[in-house]
Design a protein around this motif. Structure first.
Motif, PDB file in Angstrom:
ATOM      1  N   LEU A 120      15.131 -19.439 -12.585  1.00 54.85           N
ATOM      2  CA  LEU A 120      14.864 -20.866 -12.667  1.00 54.85           C
ATOM      3  C   LEU A 120      13.358 -21.081 -12.638  1.00 54.85           C
ATOM      4  CD1 LEU A 120      16.586 -23.434 -12.781  1.00 54.85           C
ATOM      5  CD2 LEU A 120      16.496 -23.533 -10.304  1.00 54.85           C
ATOM      6  N   LYS A 121      12.857 -21.691 -13.691  1.00 57.69           N
ATOM      7  CA  LYS A 121      11.418 -21.936 -13.750  1.00 57.69           C
ATOM      8  C   LYS A 121      11.202 -23.382 -14.144  1.00 57.69           C
ATOM      9  CE  LYS A 121       7.308 -20.137 -16.124  1.00 57.69           C
ATOM     10  NZ  LYS A 121       6.389 -20.155 -14.987  1.00 57.69           N
ATOM     11  N   LEU A 122      10.303 -24.049 -13.448  1.00 58.03           N
ATOM     12  CA  LEU A 122      10.057 -25.460 -13.720  1.00 58.03           C
ATOM     13  C   LEU A 122       9.509 -25.670 -15.126  1.00 58.03           C
ATOM     14  CD1 LEU A 122      10.069 -28.304 -12.403  1.00 58.03           C
ATOM     15  CD2 LEU A 122       7.658 -27.927 -11.912  1.00 58.03           C
ATOM     16  N   LYS A 123      10.189 -26.548 -15.880  1.00 61.29           N
ATOM     17  CA  LYS A 123       9.660 -26.935 -17.189  1.00 61.29           C
ATOM     18  C   LYS A 123       9.046 -28.315 -17.023  1.00 61.29           C
ATOM     19  CE  LYS A 123      13.461 -24.872 -19.746  1.00 61.29           C
ATOM     20  NZ  LYS A 123      14.583 -25.243 -18.893  1.00 61.29           N
ATOM     21  N   VAL A 124       7.742 -28.383 -17.116  1.00 57.39           N
ATOM     22  CA  VAL A 124       7.079 -29.672 -16.911  1.00 57.39           C
ATOM     23  C   VAL A 124       7.175 -30.494 -18.191  1.00 57.39           C
ATOM     24  CG1 VAL A 124       4.924 -30.829 -16.323  1.00 57.39           C
ATOM     25  CG2 VAL A 124       5.531 -28.690 -15.201  1.00 57.39           C
ATOM     26  N   SER A 125       7.744 -31.698 -18.049  1.00 58.23           N
ATOM     27  CA  SER A 125       7.851 -32.575 -19.217  1.00 58.23           C
ATOM     28  C   SER A 125       7.407 -33.964 -18.796  1.00 58.23           C
ATOM     29  CB  SER A 125       9.310 -32.607 -19.695  1.00 58.23           C
ATOM     30  OG  SER A 125      10.140 -32.959 -18.609  1.00 58.23           O
ATOM     31  N   SER A 126       7.012 -34.794 -19.759  1.00 55.32           N
ATOM     32  CA  SER A 126       6.569 -36.141 -19.408  1.00 55.32           C
ATOM     33  C   SER A 126       7.788 -36.965 -18.985  1.00 55.32           C
ATOM     34  CB  SER A 126       5.856 -36.791 -20.580  1.00 55.32           C
ATOM     35  OG  SER A 126       6.742 -36.844 -21.674  1.00 55.32           O
ATOM     36  N   ASN A 127       7.551 -37.986 -18.181  1.00 54.65           N
ATOM     37  CA  ASN A 127       8.640 -38.790 -17.610  1.00 54.65           C
ATOM     38  C   ASN A 127       9.157 -39.797 -18.630  1.00 54.65           C
ATOM     39  OD1 ASN A 127      10.454 -39.974 -15.927  1.00 54.65           O
ATOM     40  ND2 ASN A 127       8.939 -40.893 -14.558  1.00 54.65           N
ATOM     41  N   GLN A 128      10.162 -39.394 -19.404  1.00 52.47           N
ATOM     42  CA  GLN A 128      10.689 -40.291 -20.433  1.00 52.47           C
ATOM     43  C   GLN A 128      11.992 -40.926 -19.972  1.00 52.47           C
ATOM     44  OE1 GLN A 128      10.821 -37.650 -23.786  1.00 52.47           O
ATOM     45  NE2 GLN A 128       8.777 -38.275 -24.438  1.00 52.47           N
ATOM     46  N   ASP A 129      12.218 -42.147 -20.404  1.00 54.50           N
ATOM     47  CA  ASP A 129      13.451 -42.827 -20.017  1.00 54.50           C
ATOM     48  C   ASP A 129      14.134 -43.454 -21.228  1.00 54.50           C
ATOM     49  OD1 ASP A 129      11.856 -45.097 -20.488  1.00 54.50           O
ATOM     50  OD2 ASP A 129      11.149 -45.004 -18.421  1.00 54.50           O
ATOM     51  N   ASN A 131      16.343 -42.319 -23.190  1.00 51.80           N
ATOM     52  CA  ASN A 131      17.771 -42.023 -23.382  1.00 51.80           C
ATOM     53  C   ASN A 131      18.624 -42.497 -22.207  1.00 51.80           C
ATOM     54  OD1 ASN A 131      16.637 -40.198 -21.682  1.00 51.80           O
ATOM     55  ND2 ASN A 131      17.746 -38.414 -22.450  1.00 51.80           N
ATOM     56  N   PHE A 132      18.150 -43.548 -21.550  1.00 50.84           N
ATOM     57  CA  PHE A 132      18.870 -44.053 -20.367  1.00 50.84           C
ATOM     58  C   PHE A 132      20.228 -44.645 -20.727  1.00 50.84           C
ATOM     59  CE2 PHE A 132      19.824 -47.207 -17.014  1.00 50.84           C
ATOM     60  CZ  PHE A 132      19.716 -46.404 -15.894  1.00 50.84           C
ATOM     61  N   PHE A 133      20.284 -45.403 -21.842  1.00 54.10           N
ATOM     62  CA  PHE A 133      21.548 -46.076 -22.190  1.00 54.10           C
ATOM     63  C   PHE A 133      22.405 -45.235 -23.124  1.00 54.10           C
ATOM     64  CE2 PHE A 133      18.622 -49.540 -21.147  1.00 54.10           C
ATOM     65  CZ  PHE A 133      19.310 -50.038 -20.054  1.00 54.10           C
TER      66      PHE A 133
ATOM     67  N   ARG B  28      24.844 -41.246 -14.268  1.00 51.46           N
ATOM     68  CA  ARG B  28      23.386 -41.290 -14.140  1.00 51.46           C
ATOM     69  C   ARG B  28      23.001 -41.194 -12.664  1.00 51.46           C
ATOM     70  NH1 ARG B  28      24.201 -41.197 -18.708  1.00 51.46           N
ATOM     71  NH2 ARG B  28      23.490 -42.488 -20.438  1.00 51.46           N
ATOM     72  N   GLU B  40       4.265 -35.825 -12.326  1.00 49.53           N
ATOM     73  CA  GLU B  40       4.957 -35.091 -13.393  1.00 49.53           C
ATOM     74  C   GLU B  40       5.751 -33.888 -12.871  1.00 49.53           C
ATOM     75  OE1 GLU B  40       2.439 -33.409 -16.504  1.00 49.53           O
ATOM     76  OE2 GLU B  40       3.025 -35.114 -17.755  1.00 49.53           O
ATOM     77  N   VAL B  43       8.836 -35.085 -10.932  1.00 50.81           N
ATOM     78  CA  VAL B  43       9.794 -35.665 -11.885  1.00 50.81           C
ATOM     79  C   VAL B  43      10.540 -34.548 -12.608  1.00 50.81           C
ATOM     80  CG1 VAL B  43      10.027 -36.941 -14.052  1.00 50.81           C
ATOM     81  CG2 VAL B  43       8.562 -37.842 -12.242  1.00 50.81           C
ATOM     82  N   SER B  44       9.790 -33.559 -13.074  1.00 49.83           N
ATOM     83  CA  SER B  44      10.405 -32.458 -13.821  1.00 49.83           C
ATOM     84  C   SER B  44      11.398 -31.694 -12.948  1.00 49.83           C
ATOM     85  CB  SER B  44       9.329 -31.499 -14.329  1.00 49.83           C
ATOM     86  OG  SER B  44       8.386 -32.196 -15.110  1.00 49.83           O
ATOM     87  N   LYS B  47      14.569 -33.760 -12.392  1.00 51.75           N
ATOM     88  CA  LYS B  47      15.444 -33.794 -13.578  1.00 51.75           C
ATOM     89  C   LYS B  47      16.245 -32.497 -13.691  1.00 51.75           C
ATOM     90  CE  LYS B  47      13.324 -37.316 -16.332  1.00 51.75           C
ATOM     91  NZ  LYS B  47      13.371 -37.849 -17.679  1.00 51.75           N
ATOM     92  N   MET B  48      15.606 -31.391 -13.308  1.00 53.25           N
ATOM     93  CA  MET B  48      16.308 -30.102 -13.374  1.00 53.25           C
ATOM     94  C   MET B  48      17.338 -29.957 -12.256  1.00 53.25           C
ATOM     95  SD  MET B  48      13.311 -27.451 -14.527  1.00 53.25           S
ATOM     96  CE  MET B  48      14.373 -26.006 -14.518  1.00 53.25           C
ATOM     97  N   PHE B  57      17.029 -39.632 -13.905  1.00 48.83           N
ATOM     98  CA  PHE B  57      15.814 -40.356 -14.261  1.00 48.83           C
ATOM     99  C   PHE B  57      15.018 -40.629 -12.997  1.00 48.83           C
ATOM    100  CE2 PHE B  57      18.942 -41.167 -17.441  1.00 48.83           C
ATOM    101  CZ  PHE B  57      18.234 -41.139 -18.636  1.00 48.83           C
ATOM    102  N   MET B  67      15.720 -51.799 -16.227  1.00 49.97           N
ATOM    103  CA  MET B  67      16.790 -51.020 -16.872  1.00 49.97           C
ATOM    104  C   MET B  67      18.158 -51.407 -16.315  1.00 49.97           C
ATOM    105  SD  MET B  67      15.263 -48.712 -18.845  1.00 49.97           S
ATOM    106  CE  MET B  67      15.060 -46.966 -18.923  1.00 49.97           C
ATOM    107  N   LEU B  76      27.456 -48.029 -17.551  1.00 46.56           N
ATOM    108  CA  LEU B  76      27.038 -46.761 -16.933  1.00 46.56           C
ATOM    109  C   LEU B  76      27.507 -46.725 -15.480  1.00 46.56           C
ATOM    110  CD1 LEU B  76      23.316 -46.731 -18.137  1.00 46.56           C
ATOM    111  CD2 LEU B  76      25.248 -45.542 -19.190  1.00 46.56           C
TER     112      LEU B  76
END
Lengths: 133, 162
Positions: A120-129, A131-133, B28, B40, B43-44, B47-48, B57, B67, B76
């Motif tokens: 398990l390795k952290l994948k840093v990604s930007s905080n996107q939302d 795809n919430f709905f 969710r 960041e 957050v990452s 999410k994992m 989220f 939201m 949801l």
């Protein structure tokens, strides 16, 4: 027909596994933990299980190590149709079987537990939302 | 709909990801925090930590309210997790539909026990935080204490009297 689950292991792994499960999923009255202590007799553990079950029970035994003495001793219980033995137990599998007691889901639960064993390795990604709905 | 708002120092962990998410059949998990949503790395990692089949989220209070107040959120099944009573109060003030269950489970040990009162084995509140929950209760936002689905439900109001 009631479901009885046994965690069996070398030393206190079984008891520790039960305590870890209960920390996450709450108290589990149908789970019994039996560990083989140094100098102990693996057959005594199997006798304890035998004395505790009837043909009307649906019995699931999670053992720590295939080829280990406790699992070897437990093998003879599997000639009964109502007893299932799974080895290589871990917390993922133990949680799955207490949270979903449908025996037909067992093979899927074993697969799920297998996929939990990975790097398990952290994948840093930007905080996107988006795809919430 | 919001199935539950949970206050939990540990955010998304075993009790949330494995036990409650199954019990409530949520789709969710939303961590609401003005500070964590800017980090960041955290957050990452959060999410994992979400279980398979559930999207996680991490949103600021304002963004989360926007939201969750969107009509599309009705279909949801959402589990909210927060770790700060002040932000809980801020979020509840903005939500048009309240969560079905308000649960305080694990709180106060991460921030430090100095000046906090032991409310239960896993909840420690400062005077200021006790006041926040009393005010929320007066507005009708009644919290319960129930770390796991199998645990007895205890009203926070009653625990604060003791």
């Amino acid at each position: 027909m009631s479901r009885k689950i046994y965690f069996i292991s070398h030393n206190n792994f079984a008891q520790g596994l039960k305590q870890a499960v209960e920390m996450i999923a709450g108290k589990q009255d149908n789970v019994t933990a039996l560990g083989l202590m140094p100098g102990g007799d693996p057959n005594a553990i199997i006798k304890t299980i035998e004395a505790d079950i009837t043909d009307a029970d649906e019995v699931l035994i999670l053992g720590d190590l295939e080829g280990g003495s406790v699992c070897n001793a437990a093998m003879r219980l599997t000639i009964k149709d109502n007893v299932t033995l799974v080895t290589g137990s871990n917390l993922t599998l133990a949680l799955q079987v207490v949270l979903d007691s449908d025996p037909t889901h067992l093979d899927h639960q074993i697969e799920q537990a297998r996929t939990g064993l990975k790097r398990l390795k952290l994948k840093v990604s930007s905080n996107q939302d988006d795809n919430f709905f | 709909m919001i199935k539950m708002l949970r206050i939990d120092d540990r955010l998304i962990h075993g009790q949330v990801a494995v036990t409650w998410s199954k019990q409530l059949e949520v789709t969710r998990i939303v961590v609401v925090s003005d500070t964590i949503s800017q980090d960041e790395i955290q957050v990452s990692a959060l999410k994992m930590a979400a279980p398979a089949g559930i999207k996680a989220f991490v949103l600021s209070v304002d963004k989360a309210a926007k939201m969750l107040n969107d009509p599309r959120a009705d279909k949801l099944k959402v589990l909210l997790v927060l770790n700060d009573p002040k932000q809980v109060a801020a979020l509840l003030a903005e939500l048009t539909t309240k969560p079905a269950i308000l649960d305080i489970a694990n709180y106060g040990r991460v921030a430090g026990l100095d000046g906090r009162h032991k409310i239960t084995d896993t909840v420690y509140l400062s005077d200021e935080e006790v006041q926040i929950f009393k005010e929320l209760s007066q507005k009708g936002d009644k919290f319960i204490y129930q770390p796991l689905p199998g645990d007895a439900v205890e009203p926070l109001d009653k625990l604060l009297e003791g």
